[in-house]
Design a protein around this motif. Structure first.
Motif: not given
Ligand SMILES: Cc1ncc(COP(=O)(O)O)c(C=O)c1O
Length: 318
Positions: A223-246
């Protein structure tokens, strides 16, 4: 009654069903007690790490908002009462590097990344905008985004460029979810990535419904690029920052469109023109979100998922 769940057997006897992640749904055979099966589940002890306000609720909405970890309650209290309340701006040194430090922790344990490739910042939607814009500036052609993708993915793709539903020669970037938010279907990441590269495109994975639920090996699948949420299965809470990968090999080539002071070299030299930081930090925009992982999460994340075997990545020039 049939219920869906994204991990293993955790349903009460009340429901009368056993659910496994591989098998989908099956009725609990006579004589098999779900509570006894729960006791044998290697993940069962994790239940005690979460706030359970009402034990009669079988919570299956972790794909929307994960439960509140007990450790987070104490951690947030310390952040607010001690670091903010007493330390004021002096507590800065505790969190100023969290976007990359916690990004590395998440990337190396859960994404199959190497250090220096993952950033915790902004929302998934904003990160999609940054990475799709960067990809379209580097490659010509329309964006591939299926009409069934999550709405925000389709909206952002349409705002950044022309959109087509299927991969064809001459497309610039393919945007696809690892796990389909409606059906739970798991994409064949290596095959789709190879197809994108064969068409001359970059591959951008939305890992929002996958991270913390299925093992990911972004480098291994090419893969080249990725994004994703942390408040779902990672249980980081509402408003938690998302991630990006390059992928590290693209850091010098891609330029994201939002020139913010958090992506700037020497950000307190106020008068300077924008001169982006090297590496993944140039994708930062505004001040770092408070993203410190609680100590318990750090210990747990070391053992799951098992590190992916390190195959060499498919050629990036293909
Ligand atoms: C697959 C997918 N992508 C993107 C998003 C948007 O995330 P955010 O609200 O952090 O922008 C969601 C939100 O649920 C999602 O499920």
């Amino acid at each position: 009654m049939l219920l869906s769940v994204s991990s293993s057997i955790t349903l009460g006897e009340r429901a009368g069903v056993v659910v496994t992640s591989e098998a989908g749904y099956r009725r609990c055979p006579r004589g098999l007690k779900p509570r006894a099966l729960d006791a044998r589940d290697p993940l069962a002890s994790f239940f005690d790490r979460f706030v359970v306000d009402d034990p009669s609720v079988v919570y299956l909405d972790g794909n929307s908002l994960g439960r509140l970890p007990l450790a987070t309650v104490a951690r947030l209290r310390a952040v607010v009462e001690v670091e903010w309340g007493r330390g004021l701006v002096g507590s800065w040194e505790h969190w100023v590097d969290d976007a990359t430090r916690v990004g590395d922790l998440l990337g190396t344990t859960l994404l199959g990344a190497i250090p220096g490739e993952t950033l915790l910042a902004d929302s998934t939607t904003v990160n999609l905008y940054k990475l799709l814009s960067a990809a379209c500036a580097a490659r010509s052609g329309p964006i591939v985004c299926d009409t069934h993708e999550f709405p925000t993915d389709r909206y952002v793709a349409g705002a950044v460029g022309d959109v087509v539903p299927t991969i064809a020669p001459g497309v610039s970037v393919v945007l696809r979810s690892v796990v389909d938010y409606r059906t739970g279907a798991l994409a064949d990441m290596a095959a789709v990535t190879a197809e994108a590269h064969a068409a001359g495109a970059l591959m951008l994975w939305d890992c929002s419904h996958a991270i913390g639920a299925v093992p990911l090996a972004l480098r291994d699948v090419g893969a080249d690029l990725a994004v994703g949420s942390t408040y779902k299965h990672l249980c980081a809470g509402p408003g938690a920052p998302a991630f990006l990968w390059v992928h590290g090999e693209l850091h010098d080539e891609l330029r994201q469109p939002i020139a913010g002071w958090w992506g700037q070299t020497d950000r307190f030299a106020m008068e300077r023109q924008w001169d982006p930081l090297p590496g993944i930090r140039c994708v930062g925009v505004g001040h770092a979100a408070r993203a410190r992982a609680p100590p318990r999460w750090r210990r747990a994340s070391r053992s799951w998922p098992k590190p992916a075997s390190r195959r060499s990545a498919p050629s990036r020039s293909s």
